[in-house]
Design a protein around this motif. Structure first.
Motif, PDB file in Angstrom:
ATOM      1  N   MET A   1       0.795  -1.139   0.205  1.00 37.17           N
ATOM      2  CA  MET A   1       0.110   0.101   0.016  1.00 37.17           C
ATOM      3  C   MET A   1       0.755   1.422   0.000  1.00 37.17           C
ATOM      4  SD  MET A   1      -2.707   1.154   2.779  1.00 37.17           S
ATOM      5  CE  MET A   1      -3.878   2.300   2.448  1.00 37.17           C
ATOM      6  N   ALA A   2       0.576   2.168  -1.020  1.00 34.83           N
ATOM      7  CA  ALA A   2       1.583   3.251  -0.935  1.00 34.83           C
ATOM      8  C   ALA A   2       1.050   4.287   0.100  1.00 34.83           C
ATOM      9  CB  ALA A   2       1.351   3.944  -2.556  1.00 34.83           C
ATOM     10  N   SER A   3       2.177   5.009   0.460  1.00 35.82           N
ATOM     11  CA  SER A   3       1.949   5.748   1.477  1.00 35.82           C
ATOM     12  C   SER A   3       1.626   7.607   0.793  1.00 35.82           C
ATOM     13  CB  SER A   3       3.227   6.176   2.765  1.00 35.82           C
ATOM     14  OG  SER A   3       4.320   6.216   1.927  1.00 35.82           O
ATOM     15  N   PRO A   4       0.764   8.223   1.298  1.00 35.38           N
ATOM     16  CA  PRO A   4       0.657   9.392   0.801  1.00 35.38           C
ATOM     17  C   PRO A   4       1.927  10.139   0.643  1.00 35.38           C
ATOM     18  CG  PRO A   4      -0.584   9.343   3.041  1.00 35.38           C
ATOM     19  CD  PRO A   4       0.118   7.990   2.700  1.00 35.38           C
ATOM     20  N   GLU A   5       2.103  10.736  -0.673  1.00 27.94           N
ATOM     21  CA  GLU A   5       3.189  11.516  -0.843  1.00 27.94           C
ATOM     22  C   GLU A   5       3.025  13.030  -0.078  1.00 27.94           C
ATOM     23  OE1 GLU A   5       5.662  13.477  -4.664  1.00 27.94           O
ATOM     24  OE2 GLU A   5       4.175  11.572  -4.967  1.00 27.94           O
ATOM     25  N   VAL A   6       4.396  13.323   0.507  1.00 22.29           N
ATOM     26  CA  VAL A   6       4.432  14.567   1.182  1.00 22.29           C
ATOM     27  C   VAL A   6       5.433  15.303   0.054  1.00 22.29           C
ATOM     28  CG1 VAL A   6       5.296  15.864   2.932  1.00 22.29           C
ATOM     29  CG2 VAL A   6       4.198  13.792   3.470  1.00 22.29           C
ATOM     30  N   THR A   7       5.033  16.256  -0.257  1.00 21.32           N
ATOM     31  CA  THR A   7       5.546  17.181  -1.458  1.00 21.32           C
ATOM     32  C   THR A   7       6.749  17.950  -0.726  1.00 21.32           C
ATOM     33  OG1 THR A   7       3.870  17.148  -2.827  1.00 21.32           O
ATOM     34  CG2 THR A   7       5.661  18.648  -3.162  1.00 21.32           C
ATOM     35  N   TYR A   8       8.005  18.104  -1.256  1.00 24.22           N
ATOM     36  CA  TYR A   8       9.062  18.858  -0.697  1.00 24.22           C
ATOM     37  C   TYR A   8       9.161  20.203  -1.505  1.00 24.22           C
ATOM     38  CZ  TYR A   8      13.681  20.379   0.709  1.00 24.22           C
ATOM     39  OH  TYR A   8      14.826  21.301   1.383  1.00 24.22           O
ATOM     40  N   SER A   9       9.017  21.222  -0.806  1.00 22.37           N
ATOM     41  CA  SER A   9       9.077  22.710  -1.327  1.00 22.37           C
ATOM     42  C   SER A   9      10.225  23.280  -1.371  1.00 22.37           C
ATOM     43  CB  SER A   9       7.658  23.435  -0.940  1.00 22.37           C
ATOM     44  OG  SER A   9       7.907  23.524   0.463  1.00 22.37           O
ATOM     45  N   GLY A  10      11.349  22.906  -0.366  1.00 18.05           N
ATOM     46  CA  GLY A  10      12.610  23.584  -0.540  1.00 18.05           C
ATOM     47  C   GLY A  10      13.245  23.631  -1.587  1.00 18.05           C
ATOM     48  N   SER A  11      14.444  24.235  -1.637  1.00 17.66           N
ATOM     49  CA  SER A  11      15.601  24.437  -2.694  1.00 17.66           C
ATOM     50  C   SER A  11      16.052  22.916  -2.715  1.00 17.66           C
ATOM     51  CB  SER A  11      16.570  25.430  -2.189  1.00 17.66           C
ATOM     52  OG  SER A  11      17.777  25.337  -3.173  1.00 17.66           O
ATOM     53  N   SER A  12      16.324  22.632  -4.013  1.00 23.13           N
ATOM     54  CA  SER A  12      17.041  21.325  -4.189  1.00 23.13           C
ATOM     55  C   SER A  12      18.444  21.200  -3.968  1.00 23.13           C
ATOM     56  CB  SER A  12      16.921  20.907  -5.607  1.00 23.13           C
ATOM     57  OG  SER A  12      17.504  21.799  -6.576  1.00 23.13           O
ATOM     58  N   ARG A  13      19.166  22.520  -3.797  1.00 18.97           N
ATOM     59  CA  ARG A  13      20.459  22.469  -3.503  1.00 18.97           C
ATOM     60  C   ARG A  13      20.834  23.152  -2.376  1.00 18.97           C
ATOM     61  NH1 ARG A  13      23.709  21.209  -8.314  1.00 18.97           N
ATOM     62  NH2 ARG A  13      22.135  20.909 -10.210  1.00 18.97           N
ATOM     63  N   GLY A  14      22.194  22.982  -1.870  1.00 14.11           N
ATOM     64  CA  GLY A  14      22.763  23.738  -0.634  1.00 14.11           C
ATOM     65  C   GLY A  14      22.358  23.166   0.673  1.00 14.11           C
ATOM     66  N   HIS A  15      21.949  21.997   0.690  1.00 14.78           N
ATOM     67  CA  HIS A  15      21.603  21.622   2.034  1.00 14.78           C
ATOM     68  C   HIS A  15      22.932  20.870   2.618  1.00 14.78           C
ATOM     69  CE1 HIS A  15      17.635  22.383   1.526  1.00 14.78           C
ATOM     70  NE2 HIS A  15      17.665  21.955   0.189  1.00 14.78           N
ATOM     71  N   SER A  16      22.573  20.718   3.962  1.00 16.82           N
ATOM     72  CA  SER A  16      23.679  19.890   4.749  1.00 16.82           C
ATOM     73  C   SER A  16      22.869  18.952   5.786  1.00 16.82           C
ATOM     74  CB  SER A  16      24.520  20.905   5.420  1.00 16.82           C
ATOM     75  OG  SER A  16      23.964  21.613   6.347  1.00 16.82           O
ATOM     76  N   ILE A  17      23.761  17.795   6.059  1.00 15.07           N
ATOM     77  CA  ILE A  17      23.204  17.177   7.170  1.00 15.07           C
ATOM     78  C   ILE A  17      23.232  17.561   8.572  1.00 15.07           C
ATOM     79  CG2 ILE A  17      23.409  14.640   8.070  1.00 15.07           C
ATOM     80  CD1 ILE A  17      24.549  13.674   5.112  1.00 15.07           C
ATOM     81  N   VAL A  18      22.448  17.456   9.455  1.00 14.54           N
ATOM     82  CA  VAL A  18      22.244  17.607  10.635  1.00 14.54           C
ATOM     83  C   VAL A  18      22.514  16.152  11.298  1.00 14.54           C
ATOM     84  CG1 VAL A  18      20.799  18.394  12.638  1.00 14.54           C
ATOM     85  CG2 VAL A  18      20.807  19.701  10.426  1.00 14.54           C
ATOM     86  N   ALA A  19      21.783  15.242  10.932  1.00 15.72           N
ATOM     87  CA  ALA A  19      21.743  14.073  11.612  1.00 15.72           C
ATOM     88  C   ALA A  19      21.484  13.081  10.795  1.00 15.72           C
ATOM     89  CB  ALA A  19      21.026  13.808  12.869  1.00 15.72           C
ATOM     90  N   VAL A  20      22.062  11.681  11.035  1.00 15.69           N
ATOM     91  CA  VAL A  20      21.919  10.444  10.304  1.00 15.69           C
ATOM     92  C   VAL A  20      21.436   9.426  11.432  1.00 15.69           C
ATOM     93  CG1 VAL A  20      22.617   8.675   8.920  1.00 15.69           C
ATOM     94  CG2 VAL A  20      23.438  10.893   8.489  1.00 15.69           C
ATOM     95  N   ASP A  21      20.217   8.804  11.406  1.00 21.37           N
ATOM     96  CA  ASP A  21      19.879   7.768  12.325  1.00 21.37           C
ATOM     97  C   ASP A  21      19.704   6.579  11.449  1.00 21.37           C
ATOM     98  OD1 ASP A  21      18.637   5.968  14.078  1.00 21.37           O
ATOM     99  OD2 ASP A  21      16.787   7.428  14.411  1.00 21.37           O
ATOM    100  N   THR A  22      20.543   5.571  11.605  1.00 22.06           N
ATOM    101  CA  THR A  22      20.661   4.380  10.808  1.00 22.06           C
ATOM    102  C   THR A  22      19.709   3.294  11.386  1.00 22.06           C
ATOM    103  OG1 THR A  22      22.602   3.607  11.813  1.00 22.06           O
ATOM    104  CG2 THR A  22      22.886   4.554   9.897  1.00 22.06           C
ATOM    105  N   ALA A  23      19.327   3.544  12.583  1.00 25.85           N
ATOM    106  CA  ALA A  23      18.304   2.409  13.009  1.00 25.85           C
ATOM    107  C   ALA A  23      17.005   2.750  12.589  1.00 25.85           C
ATOM    108  CB  ALA A  23      18.419   2.767  14.719  1.00 25.85           C
ATOM    109  N   GLU A  24      16.663   4.004  12.241  1.00 23.94           N
ATOM    110  CA  GLU A  24      15.439   4.357  11.506  1.00 23.94           C
ATOM    111  C   GLU A  24      15.504   4.776  10.044  1.00 23.94           C
ATOM    112  OE1 GLU A  24      12.603   6.386  13.941  1.00 23.94           O
ATOM    113  OE2 GLU A  24      13.431   5.521  15.708  1.00 23.94           O
ATOM    114  N   SER A  25      16.723   4.584   9.660  1.00 23.17           N
ATOM    115  CA  SER A  25      16.979   4.993   8.051  1.00 23.17           C
ATOM    116  C   SER A  25      16.429   6.499   7.963  1.00 23.17           C
ATOM    117  CB  SER A  25      16.245   4.173   7.150  1.00 23.17           C
ATOM    118  OG  SER A  25      16.688   2.883   7.270  1.00 23.17           O
ATOM    119  N   ARG A  26      16.634   7.326   9.030  1.00 24.44           N
ATOM    120  CA  ARG A  26      16.602   8.662   8.571  1.00 24.44           C
ATOM    121  C   ARG A  26      17.668   9.571   8.589  1.00 24.44           C
ATOM    122  NH1 ARG A  26      11.527  10.560  12.694  1.00 24.44           N
ATOM    123  NH2 ARG A  26      10.233   8.487  12.741  1.00 24.44           N
TER     124      ARG A  26
END
Length: 86
Positions: free
Chosen positions: A1-26
């Motif tokens: 079953m497909a989950s409802p899509e949440v649309t991203y409205s931010g810029s596509s470039r110039g981001h940086s990682i704040v946190a990576v949680d591999t236990a939850e793949s976030r």
């Protein structure tokens, strides 16, 4: 079953990682967006770290409609955006 899509409205470039949680793949970016990666990418996410630059691209997958591209590692993971209230 497909989950409802949440649309991203931010810029596509110039981001940086704040946190990576591999236990939850976030991955959390500096703009506050939180992304869930397809579980098959956990090993890739283990190599990603805070401050690394990210580009967001659209992906042709119903369940994971975006890709996060790590510019430092030249790697990408398929992701979906979590709603802002989570």
């Amino acid at each position: 079953m497909a989950s409802p899509e949440v649309t991203y409205s931010g810029s596509s470039r110039g981001h940086s990682i704040v946190a990576v949680d591999t236990a939850e793949s976030r991955v959390t970016l500096e703009d506050g967006s939180v992304w869930i990666a397809y579980e098959g990418y956990v090993d890739v996410l283990r190599g990603w770290g805070e401050g690394e630059m990210i580009t967001v691209k659209e992906n042709r997958d119903e369940l994971f409609p975006y890709k996060l591209i790590n510019v430092h590692h030249n790697q990408s993971v398929e992701v979906r955006l979590l709603p802002a209230d989570r």
